[in-house]
Enzyme design. Structure first.
Site, PDB file in Angstrom:
ATOM      1  N   LYS A  13       0.832  -1.216   0.000  1.00  0.00           N
ATOM      2  CA  LYS A  13       0.000   0.000   0.000  1.00  0.00           C
ATOM      3  C   LYS A  13       0.864   1.262   0.000  1.00  0.00           C
ATOM      4  O   LYS A  13       0.619   2.190  -0.755  1.00  0.00           O
ATOM      5  CB  LYS A  13      -0.915   0.034   1.241  1.00  0.00           C
ATOM      6  CG  LYS A  13      -1.829  -1.135   1.399  1.00  0.00           C
ATOM      7  CD  LYS A  13      -2.746  -0.965   2.612  1.00  0.00           C
ATOM      8  CE  LYS A  13      -2.008  -0.889   3.935  1.00  0.00           C
ATOM      9  NZ  LYS A  13      -1.314  -2.136   4.315  1.00  0.00           N
ATOM     10  N   ARG A  85      -8.941   1.892  10.531  1.00  0.00           N
ATOM     11  CA  ARG A  85      -8.715   0.470  10.803  1.00  0.00           C
ATOM     12  C   ARG A  85      -9.969  -0.193  11.352  1.00  0.00           C
ATOM     13  O   ARG A  85     -10.045  -1.410  11.413  1.00  0.00           O
ATOM     14  CB  ARG A  85      -7.584   0.301  11.826  1.00  0.00           C
ATOM     15  CG  ARG A  85      -6.212   0.522  11.235  1.00  0.00           C
ATOM     16  CD  ARG A  85      -5.163   0.486  12.319  1.00  0.00           C
ATOM     17  NE  ARG A  85      -3.870   0.945  11.806  1.00  0.00           N
ATOM     18  CZ  ARG A  85      -2.866   0.146  11.513  1.00  0.00           C
ATOM     19  NH1 ARG A  85      -2.994  -1.149  11.656  1.00  0.00           N
ATOM     20  NH2 ARG A  85      -1.730   0.635  11.071  1.00  0.00           N
ATOM     21  N   ARG A 124      12.552  -8.734   4.461  1.00  0.00           N
ATOM     22  CA  ARG A 124      12.927  -7.309   4.556  1.00  0.00           C
ATOM     23  C   ARG A 124      14.101  -7.104   5.511  1.00  0.00           C
ATOM     24  O   ARG A 124      14.143  -7.699   6.581  1.00  0.00           O
ATOM     25  CB  ARG A 124      11.732  -6.496   5.098  1.00  0.00           C
ATOM     26  CG  ARG A 124      10.835  -6.002   4.016  1.00  0.00           C
ATOM     27  CD  ARG A 124      10.061  -4.766   4.381  1.00  0.00           C
ATOM     28  NE  ARG A 124       9.325  -4.770   5.627  1.00  0.00           N
ATOM     29  CZ  ARG A 124       8.224  -4.053   5.832  1.00  0.00           C
ATOM     30  NH1 ARG A 124       7.732  -3.308   4.872  1.00  0.00           N
ATOM     31  NH2 ARG A 124       7.612  -4.069   6.990  1.00  0.00           N
ATOM     32  N   ARG A 150      13.738  -6.214  11.429  1.00  0.00           N
ATOM     33  CA  ARG A 150      12.880  -5.692  12.502  1.00  0.00           C
ATOM     34  C   ARG A 150      12.120  -6.846  13.150  1.00  0.00           C
ATOM     35  O   ARG A 150      11.749  -7.807  12.487  1.00  0.00           O
ATOM     36  CB  ARG A 150      11.854  -4.704  11.928  1.00  0.00           C
ATOM     37  CG  ARG A 150      12.426  -3.398  11.461  1.00  0.00           C
ATOM     38  CD  ARG A 150      11.340  -2.418  11.082  1.00  0.00           C
ATOM     39  NE  ARG A 150      10.077  -3.080  10.739  1.00  0.00           N
ATOM     40  CZ  ARG A 150       8.966  -2.435  10.424  1.00  0.00           C
ATOM     41  NH1 ARG A 150       8.961  -1.131  10.396  1.00  0.00           N
ATOM     42  NH2 ARG A 150       7.857  -3.081  10.115  1.00  0.00           N
ATOM     43  N   ARG A 161       0.279 -10.570  13.141  1.00  0.00           N
ATOM     44  CA  ARG A 161      -0.181  -9.296  12.562  1.00  0.00           C
ATOM     45  C   ARG A 161      -1.294  -9.532  11.542  1.00  0.00           C
ATOM     46  O   ARG A 161      -2.240  -8.756  11.446  1.00  0.00           O
ATOM     47  CB  ARG A 161       0.990  -8.562  11.895  1.00  0.00           C
ATOM     48  CG  ARG A 161       1.950  -7.918  12.881  1.00  0.00           C
ATOM     49  CD  ARG A 161       3.217  -7.443  12.192  1.00  0.00           C
ATOM     50  NE  ARG A 161       3.000  -6.232  11.403  1.00  0.00           N
ATOM     51  CZ  ARG A 161       3.860  -5.791  10.489  1.00  0.00           C
ATOM     52  NH1 ARG A 161       4.966  -6.461  10.235  1.00  0.00           N
ATOM     53  NH2 ARG A 161       3.606  -4.686   9.815  1.00  0.00           N
TER      54      ARG A 161
END
Length: 206
Positions: A13, A85, A124, A150, A161
């Site tokens: 996004k 959200r 990532r 991370r 998540r």
């Protein structure tokens, strides 16, 4: 034109929003960014938000809406990325826009299978000094560049998540579907192809 970008973490996004901002002059409102900025600058709203964040609590909707009002442009095209959200936030956003004689024109739902999200995010890597983002498969860091992963990008955390995203967003998808403004984007495709789908939805962006 007002757009809302919905989709799981890792759906791309932010990448698409940044490109629209650059090429079509949209203002990209990312609630994560404006929260961080307000906290860093120590604005009155930022100080309030910081108290919640330090306690590990969610920043209340009315505070987020107030932060958005502060950065909302007088005119022009806007993309909301990472907000709303929840249905409650969507209603608050509608109310805020209505006062300005505006409304959400399109809600783009970036759909992508879980395994694609896990591959994208768990690969990532970030350069802690510059904030530059790399990917072990698609965009490896140059030799000698020190990178870290991370916590958020570890596979077990990503799965959690995704669960949270689903629980939170399912009612929101229904809310926008009922309004007839939900548009599905196949975000598992390459970046260029996804951008083409986005442009098809918004026309020339005016």
């Amino acid at each position: 034109m007002i757009l809302v970008f919905l989709g799981p973490p890792g759906a791309g996004k932010g990448t698409q929003a940044k490109r629209l901002a650059k090429e079509k002059g949209f203002v990209h409102i990312s609630t994560g960014d404006i929260l961080r900025e307000a906290v860093q600058k120590g604005t009155p709203l930022g100080k309030k938000a910081k108290e919640y964040m330090e306690r590990g609590e969610l920043v209340p909707d009315d505070l987020i809406i107030a932060l958005i009002e502060e950065v909302f442009p007088k005119h022009g095209n806007v993309i909301f990325d990472g907000f709303p959200r929840t249905v409650k936030q969507a209603e608050a956003l509608d109310e805020m826009l209505e006062k300005k004689g505006l409304k959400v024109d399109h809600v783009l739902l970036f759909e992508v299978p879980d395994e694609v999200v896990i591959e994208r995010l768990s690969g990532r890597r970030i350069n802690p000094e510059t904030g530059e983002v790399y990917h072990v498969k698609y965009n490896p860091p140059p030799p000698g560049v020190k990178v870290i992963q991370r916590e958020d990008d570890k596979p077990e955390v990503i799965k959690k998540r995704l669960e949270v995203y689903r629980e939170q967003t399912a009612p929101l998808i229904e809310y926008y579907k009922k309004k007839g403004i939900l548009r599905i984007i196949d975000a598992s495709k390459p970046v260029e192809e996804v951008y083409r789908q986005v442009l098809e939805v918004i026309g020339d962006g005016n």
